[in-house]
Design a protein around this motif. Sequence first.
Motif, short mmCIF file in Angstrom:
data_model
loop_
_atom_site.label_atom_id
_atom_site.label_comp_id
_atom_site.label_asym_id
_atom_site.label_seq_id
_atom_site.Cartn_x
_atom_site.Cartn_y
_atom_site.Cartn_z
N LEU A 236 0.81 -1.22 0.00
CA LEU A 236 0.00 0.00 0.00
C LEU A 236 0.84 1.27 0.00
N GLY A 237 2.17 1.12 0.10
CA GLY A 237 3.05 2.29 0.12
C GLY A 237 3.10 2.98 1.47
N CYS A 238 2.92 2.23 2.57
CA CYS A 238 2.99 2.82 3.90
C CYS A 238 3.87 1.94 4.80
N ILE A 239 4.11 2.41 6.02
CA ILE A 239 5.01 1.72 6.95
C ILE A 239 4.51 0.32 7.25
N ARG A 240 3.26 0.20 7.62
CA ARG A 240 2.62 -1.09 7.86
C ARG A 240 1.12 -0.92 7.77
N ASP A 241 0.42 -1.97 7.41
CA ASP A 241 -1.04 -1.97 7.41
C ASP A 241 -1.48 -2.85 8.57
N LYS A 242 -1.93 -2.19 9.64
CA LYS A 242 -2.22 -2.91 10.88
C LYS A 242 -3.44 -3.82 10.75
N ILE A 243 -3.31 -4.97 11.35
CA ILE A 243 -4.44 -5.88 11.50
C ILE A 243 -5.16 -5.47 12.77
N THR A 244 -6.44 -5.20 12.66
CA THR A 244 -7.16 -4.57 13.77
C THR A 244 -8.16 -5.48 14.47
N GLU A 245 -8.34 -6.70 13.98
CA GLU A 245 -9.27 -7.64 14.60
C GLU A 245 -8.49 -8.82 15.18
N VAL A 246 -8.83 -9.20 16.41
CA VAL A 246 -8.10 -10.26 17.10
C VAL A 246 -8.17 -11.57 16.34
N ASP A 247 -9.36 -11.98 15.91
CA ASP A 247 -9.50 -13.26 15.21
C ASP A 247 -8.71 -13.27 13.92
N GLN A 248 -8.75 -12.15 13.20
CA GLN A 248 -8.00 -12.06 11.95
C GLN A 248 -6.51 -12.16 12.21
N ALA A 249 -6.04 -11.51 13.27
CA ALA A 249 -4.62 -11.57 13.60
C ALA A 249 -4.18 -12.99 13.88
N VAL A 250 -4.98 -13.72 14.65
CA VAL A 250 -4.64 -15.11 14.96
C VAL A 250 -4.64 -15.96 13.69
N GLN A 251 -5.63 -15.75 12.83
CA GLN A 251 -5.70 -16.53 11.59
C GLN A 251 -4.52 -16.25 10.68
N ILE A 252 -4.12 -14.98 10.57
CA ILE A 252 -3.00 -14.63 9.70
C ILE A 252 -1.71 -15.22 10.23
N ALA A 253 -1.50 -15.14 11.55
CA ALA A 253 -0.28 -15.72 12.13
C ALA A 253 -0.24 -17.22 11.89
N ALA A 254 -1.39 -17.90 12.02
CA ALA A 254 -1.44 -19.34 11.80
C ALA A 254 -1.22 -19.68 10.33
N ALA A 255 -1.83 -18.88 9.42
CA ALA A 255 -1.66 -19.12 7.99
C ALA A 255 -0.21 -18.92 7.57
N GLN A 256 0.43 -17.90 8.10
CA GLN A 256 1.83 -17.66 7.78
C GLN A 256 2.71 -18.80 8.29
N SER A 257 2.32 -19.38 9.43
CA SER A 257 3.07 -20.50 9.98
C SER A 257 2.99 -21.71 9.05
N ARG A 258 1.77 -22.00 8.57
CA ARG A 258 1.61 -23.13 7.64
C ARG A 258 2.35 -22.89 6.34
N LYS A 259 2.30 -21.64 5.86
CA LYS A 259 2.99 -21.28 4.63
C LYS A 259 4.49 -21.49 4.78
N GLY A 260 5.04 -21.04 5.93
CA GLY A 260 6.47 -21.20 6.17
C GLY A 260 6.87 -22.65 6.27
#
Length: 554
Positions: free
Chosen positions: A524-548
């Motif tokens: 997006l051309g910015c420092i970071r795009d914050k994740i603002t929902e708890v459930d979404q944050a947990v899902q993204i962290a888990a998805a990134q773990s599986r991807k890695g």
Amino acid sequence: MPHVVTQSCCSDASCVYACPVNCIHPTPDEPGFATAEMLYVDPATCVDCGACITACPVGAIVPHARLRPDQQNYLELNADFYASGAGPGPSERPLLAPMITSTAAVRPDLGPLRVAVVGSGPAGMYAADEVLRQTGAQVDVFDRLPMPYGLVRSGVAPDHPQTKQVTDLFELIAREPGFEFFLNVEVGRDLDHAELLPHYHAVVYAVGAAADRRLDVPGADLPGVGSATEFVGWYNGHPDHQHHRFDLSGNRAVIVGNGNVALDVARILLADRDRLAGTDITRAALAALRAGTIGEVVLLGRRGPADSAFTVPELAGLIACPDFDVVVDRSGGPAPDPAAPELSFAARHKLALLAGLPDLADAVPDRKRVVLRYGRTTRAIHGPGYVDEIETEPTPGTDGRVEKIATRLLLTSIGYHGRPVPGLPFDPARGIVPNRAGRVEGTAGAYVTGWIKRGPSGFVGTNKSCAHETLQTLVADFNAGRLARPAQSAAQLSRLVAARRPDRLDSAGWARLDAAERQRGRELGCIRDKITEVDQAVQIAAAQSRKGLLGFVR
């Protein structure tokens, strides 16, 4: 060429100890350190070595020849601290600033020191750092959110990226051996003090002061009346505040209070939207600000200009912003003479800056502006189902009459108050957990640091000296045998947390979430795009773990 401190620094004193000639004051051993708005470089003794620049975690120190035009006033501010006698002269200083040393934990029969820290903001991270100074120590930092670092992440304004650089220091602490995160785990809900303590020698609570002080006047509960904390949390992406909606369609906003947070809110309301787009402000807040039409923000102070709650650096930064004017409504009477001897160093410089600002009567028409008003007390808030005006009266001892100010957005910024911590005593009048140098009396193994210990005062780095005091007390108790050896292991704790909170994030989980936010920001051309929902944050962290993991298998 002397160096210059150019902002409200983090006050963690890294630059003080790096300076080879002890020209940065106040130092942690001097009385004014805990309450100083900033640190000051003595231009007469600075040797231009640059060590302070390297040590500063927030980029606050600049060689005077490289000061931008909007930073020139800091040159005089630094010099005047010493010329006015507010700072010690060279003959009063030791060759080097005395280092603050830590007591060593010396009870091998109790095992290596093991501590839980509840809260991952500055107070918690500095407490963790103090624990890790002990040989073989282990520290687990708990936070109810999946995202650490507390008010540095969700309180510091997005257009102050230098201040947020202190998270680089926190990341270094989090990578130390013996450190682990327990994020998305709420102590007091998922497990309590009595369940946590058997796994540790002690538990340090660094939970801050999360409650706002509210106006107690008719109409304070009208829609359209909110708090600056809610507004800051909304634009900074704090999950607790994403449901808030703010009416930005009027031409004026009013903020009751004139502390640093009030100045931050005023600046964000009026700042150039394209400049904000490159920061970590949430995309939803940016879109709302782009659609908004507010052109004036009025800050109401109950007392006079000399008692302004903002700091000198924050006012200087507000004045330097090119997107709007800052004016003073002087209808309440003249301000005190900045040269009055009874005024503090900070008060003199606040008045000097205010004296140089234009009067509201001379404001440039059709130009965005912040209006500073003094000596006004809120009397009532009016509106037919939604706020449309605030009624104020002169504070006793000041001039003026009852007035009404039209507004569709009214935010209060009149202070913070701690909340009770489950399982610990609480002083409701002061909003703190009663303690002696950080020790919670009457509760085994419990300690406090930060605002829940001392009340809402100080700056980011003030928490470092506060945490040092608490850990000194804790280690003294450890050495005296007043702390019990942990009865249960780290593995048992992990099983307990997994059973109660299976979606807990550890340090690796936060690293994945952090990387995802930064990647989204780059797109997006910015420092970071914050994740603002708890459930979404947990899902993204888990998805990134599986991807890695899949990438590793390939």
